[in-house]
Every structure is written in structure tokens, then in C-alpha cells.
Enzyme design. Structure first.
Site, PDB file in Angstrom:
ATOM      1  N   THR A   1      66.627  -0.373  50.582  1.00 50.87           N
ATOM      2  CA  THR A   1      65.420   0.387  50.944  1.00 50.87           C
ATOM      3  C   THR A   1      65.728   1.784  51.455  1.00 50.87           C
ATOM      4  O   THR A   1      64.975   2.726  51.204  1.00 50.87           O
ATOM      5  CB  THR A   1      64.648  -0.386  52.048  1.00 50.87           C
ATOM      6  OG1 THR A   1      64.298  -1.656  51.525  1.00 50.87           O
ATOM      7  CG2 THR A   1      63.396   0.330  52.477  1.00 50.87           C
TER       8      THR A   1
ATOM      9  N   ASP B   1      69.002  -3.463  44.683  1.00 60.42           N
ATOM     10  CA  ASP B   1      68.322  -4.144  45.775  1.00 60.42           C
ATOM     11  C   ASP B   1      69.327  -5.221  46.172  1.00 60.42           C
ATOM     12  O   ASP B   1      69.908  -5.888  45.311  1.00 60.42           O
ATOM     13  CB  ASP B   1      67.024  -4.790  45.269  1.00 60.42           C
ATOM     14  CG  ASP B   1      66.243  -5.455  46.398  1.00 60.42           C
ATOM     15  OD1 ASP B   1      65.126  -5.002  46.680  1.00 60.42           O
ATOM     16  OD2 ASP B   1      66.755  -6.437  46.991  1.00 60.42           O
ATOM     17  N   SER B   2      69.550  -5.422  47.447  1.00 61.04           N
ATOM     18  CA  SER B   2      70.682  -6.278  47.839  1.00 61.04           C
ATOM     19  C   SER B   2      70.482  -7.738  47.484  1.00 61.04           C
ATOM     20  O   SER B   2      71.412  -8.533  47.596  1.00 61.04           O
ATOM     21  CB  SER B   2      71.019  -6.104  49.315  1.00 61.04           C
ATOM     22  OG  SER B   2      70.082  -6.755  50.121  1.00 61.04           O
ATOM     23  N   SER B   3      69.300  -8.115  47.009  1.00 58.04           N
ATOM     24  CA  SER B   3      69.121  -9.482  46.508  1.00 58.04           C
ATOM     25  C   SER B   3      69.965  -9.689  45.250  1.00 58.04           C
ATOM     26  O   SER B   3      70.227 -10.821  44.853  1.00 58.04           O
ATOM     27  CB  SER B   3      67.653  -9.752  46.195  1.00 58.04           C
ATOM     28  OG  SER B   3      66.923  -9.628  47.374  1.00 58.04           O
TER      29      SER B   3
ATOM     30  N   THR C   1      73.116 -12.114  61.262  1.00 57.87           N
ATOM     31  CA  THR C   1      72.165 -12.756  60.354  1.00 57.87           C
ATOM     32  C   THR C   1      70.927 -11.870  60.334  1.00 57.87           C
ATOM     33  O   THR C   1      70.533 -11.360  61.383  1.00 57.87           O
ATOM     34  CB  THR C   1      71.759 -14.142  60.930  1.00 57.87           C
ATOM     35  OG1 THR C   1      72.927 -14.961  60.967  1.00 57.87           O
ATOM     36  CG2 THR C   1      70.699 -14.826  60.112  1.00 57.87           C
TER      37      THR C   1
END
Ligand code: ASP
Length: 342
Positions: free
Chosen positions: A15, A59-61, A167
Site C-alpha cells: 500500500t 501486493d504482499s498477499s 504478527t
């Protein structure tokens, strides 16, 4: 006398580097040159910057071990040239990437600071500007020729955390990360107050980069009512070598015999079972309750206070070393990069 401090900024996506397209209103990544334009303040730093951009930006996904290897290689190739590294990364899987890099970069003696943001840098209220600038300051910080933070860390919303202790726990707050079992490495206010006793010390050994990661692992998250088919089909996954068992509380699981029998069968076949708590704080204490004593007896390994992110990446790293099973199990129970309190 040190020469001008040099920082390599590695832009992986996320982002922080996105702007809202005024026509479609959706977020899209910017190239670095344009991103730079949003931060004219960078020119005021008396540091030398260079940039490496992932292509495509992620996108880090979409992060996975092959991108972790790319990232580790970029750091390896530039290790001697730069004093510190700032990695711009999406927050969704940042804790996984930071944990993975902590294991892959053995003998790290320079700062690798991950950051990102919840609002894109092109937005007026962005948290990205502050996170980015703080990360640069931290990556550049030296005391008597030695980096202040020679480890993999995450800088987010006025805190610096050990990467493999974090986390992501909030999808909306600017403070998106928690480090439930380890205090922050620094608090960022008017001054950056480092918690020097907690920060890993440099060992001045040569950097060793581990690029072999074995992804033949699974996470089995327990829930009340989990049934036999789900458990047995997880263990029947072809090629599976290890399972991170996400248990309740202090490492507890059902004591019903079909469950323990399936676990024992998997262990007898050579699988490694690693017990990690679903809680965001506290630790696995095998034997504290009757509901965990059975796990210990059949050979499930306790993960103490390790996070799931760290357990997954530590397992991929250790299996990738090709060490014998007994040695992998031994190393799982000791802290290699400050990832657990043992
Ligand atoms: N989906 C984004 C990512 O992880 C969210 C973020 O950057 O915060 O890439």
C-alpha cells in the site's frame, strides 16, 4: 572517519507505494521515481540512497519463498556497499517476510528495516511518510562505527520490533503489528529511544545467505469440533514433512484417541510436528495441562513463545538445510535469531 552513510531502499510493493486512481478509485502501485516525488524530504537527508524495485510490484498477499530468495540475494549482492537496508513491503505478510529473512541472513551485522503503511503515500493522511522516514533514520543509525540495529526489524507507527516476533493483528489501525512476547526494540517520539540491551549484537562474522527453503509444510489450526477427515487429510498431503500445530492456550489439544493416534502415526512416518499457540502472547508449556502432556509423550515438539509466522519460516529454513530430522528438531527448540524466549 566514516564516509557518507549509504542506504539501499528495496521496494517490493504494498500500500505504501500506491495511489488512488482518480477515475477508477482503486489503488495501484507507483514506480519509484514517482514515489520519490511524494517524499521531497528524502533530499534533505545527508545519506546516499540507491533503489532496487521488484518487478512486478507486489501486493504482499502474493509474496512467497521465491521472492524471499530474491530479496535475500539483493541484500547479499549489495551487503558490502551499503550501511543499511530499508524494505518497503505490504503489511499483510510483512511479518512472514521479516521472519524468513531473519533466518536466511545468518551473521547479519547490518540493519534490514521493513516498513510499509496502512494508507498510501499519495494520501494526505498517510502513515507511510513517517514510517519510511523513521526507517531510514534507524537503518542509518550508528554508534562508534557499529550499526545500532544490526538485525531484521519492522518499523511501524512509532515502534521498532524484532521482525521474527511480530504478527499483523489489525487491518485498520496505523499500529498494525503486535509483538506479544518481546518488547519493542525502540520507541519513536521526539527522539528514537533504543532498547539497547534487547537488540541483537553484531558478531562480525561473514554474512551467510541460506536460499534453500522447503515449502513441504502445513499449518493445522485446531478448533473445537475439528474432525478426523480434516486432520487425516492434512497429514496425507503428498510430500509433507512438517506440520505447525496451532493449539489452544499453553499448547493444549483434544485428548480424544483418534486425534492423538493420527498425530503419532504421522510422527512415526517421519513427520515433524511443531506445537505453536494460537494466542498472541504467552507460551506453549507442554505438560502443564493433561491436554498437552499426551502431545509431548508422542513426540510433538514445543514451540515455546514463537509466532506462527516465525514457526513457518524457521521450519522452511531448517528443512531446506537438509540436516537430519533429529537436528532439525533440536534447532526448533533453541533460539537461532532471537525468535523465541527459551
Ligand atoms: N494488501 C496490502 C499488502 O499487504 C496491504 C498493505 O500494504 O498494508 O500489500
Amino acid at each position: 572517519m566514516r564516509e557518507q552513510t549509504s542506504i539501499l531502499i528495496i521496494y517490493t510493493g504494498g500500500t505504501i507505494g500506491m495511489v488512488q486512481d482518480p477515475k477508477t478509485m482503486s489503488l495501484k502501485p507507483l514506480s519509484f521515481d514517482i514515489l520519490y516525488k511524494y517524499l521531497p524530504v528524502l533530499e534533505n537527508f545527508n545519506y546516499k540512497f540507491d533503489f532496487y524495485t521488484f518487478r512486478p510490484l507486489l501486493d504482499s498477499s502474493n509474496m512467497n519463498p521465491s521472492f524471499w530468495v530474491e530479496l535475500a540475494k539483493v541484500i547479499e549482492d549489495n551487503y558490502e556497499t551499503f550501511d543499511g537496508f530499508v524494505v518497503l513491503h505490504g503489511s499483510d505478510t510483512m511479518a512472514y517476510t521479516a521472519s524468513a529473512l531473519s533466518f536466511m541472513l545468518e551473521n547479519l551485522n547490518k540493519p534490514v528495516i521493513f516498513t510499509g503503511s496502512q494508507l498510501p503515500i499519495g494520501m494526505v493522511r498517510t502513515d507511510g511518510r513517517e514510517n519510511f522516514i523513521n526507517s531510514i533514520e534507524i537503518a542509518a543509525a550508528h554508534e562508534q562505527e557499529t550499526p545500532v540495529v544490526p538485525e531484521v526489524a519492522i518499523c511501524f507507527e512509532n515502534r521498532l520490533y524484532r521482525g521474527n516476533r511480530t504478527t499483523k493483528f489489525n487491518a485498520e489501525h496505523f499500529g498494525a503489528f503486535v509483538s506479544g512476547n518481546f518488547p519493542s526494540l525502540a520507541k519513536i517520539g521526539v527522539d528514537i529511544r533504543y532498547n539497547n540491551e534487547l537488540i541483537l549484537k553484531p558478531n562480525f562474522k561473514r554474512l551467510k545467505v541460506h536460499k534453500n527453503l522447503d515449502d513441504n509444510i502445513a499449518i493445522l489450526k485446531l478448533f473445537p469440533g475439528i474432525n478426523r477427515n480434516v486432520v487425516s487429510s492434512t497429514f496425507a498431503t503428498p510430500g509433507l514433512k512438517a506440520v505447525i500445530l496451532e493449539t489452544f492456550g499453553a499448547g493444549n489439544a483434544p485428548t480424544v484417541s483418534w486425534f492423538l493416534d493420527l498425530l503419532k502415526e504421522a510422527i512415526d512416518k517421519g513427520m515433524i510436528l511443531f506445537n505453536v499457540t494460537q494466542c498472541k502472547g504467552g507460551k506453549v508449556d507442554i505438560g502443564k495441562y493433561e491436554t498437552s502432556a499426551g502431545l509431548g509423550k508422542i513426540g510433538v515438539i514445543g514451540g515455546y513463545d514463537i509466532t506462527t509466522e516465525s514457526a513457518v519460516t524457521k521450519m522452511m529454513y531448517l528443512l531446506g538445510t537438509g540436516l537430519p530430522k533429529g537436528e532439525v528438531e533440536r534447532l526448533l527448540q533453541i533460539s537461532l535469531r532471537g525468535e523465541m524466549t527459551v
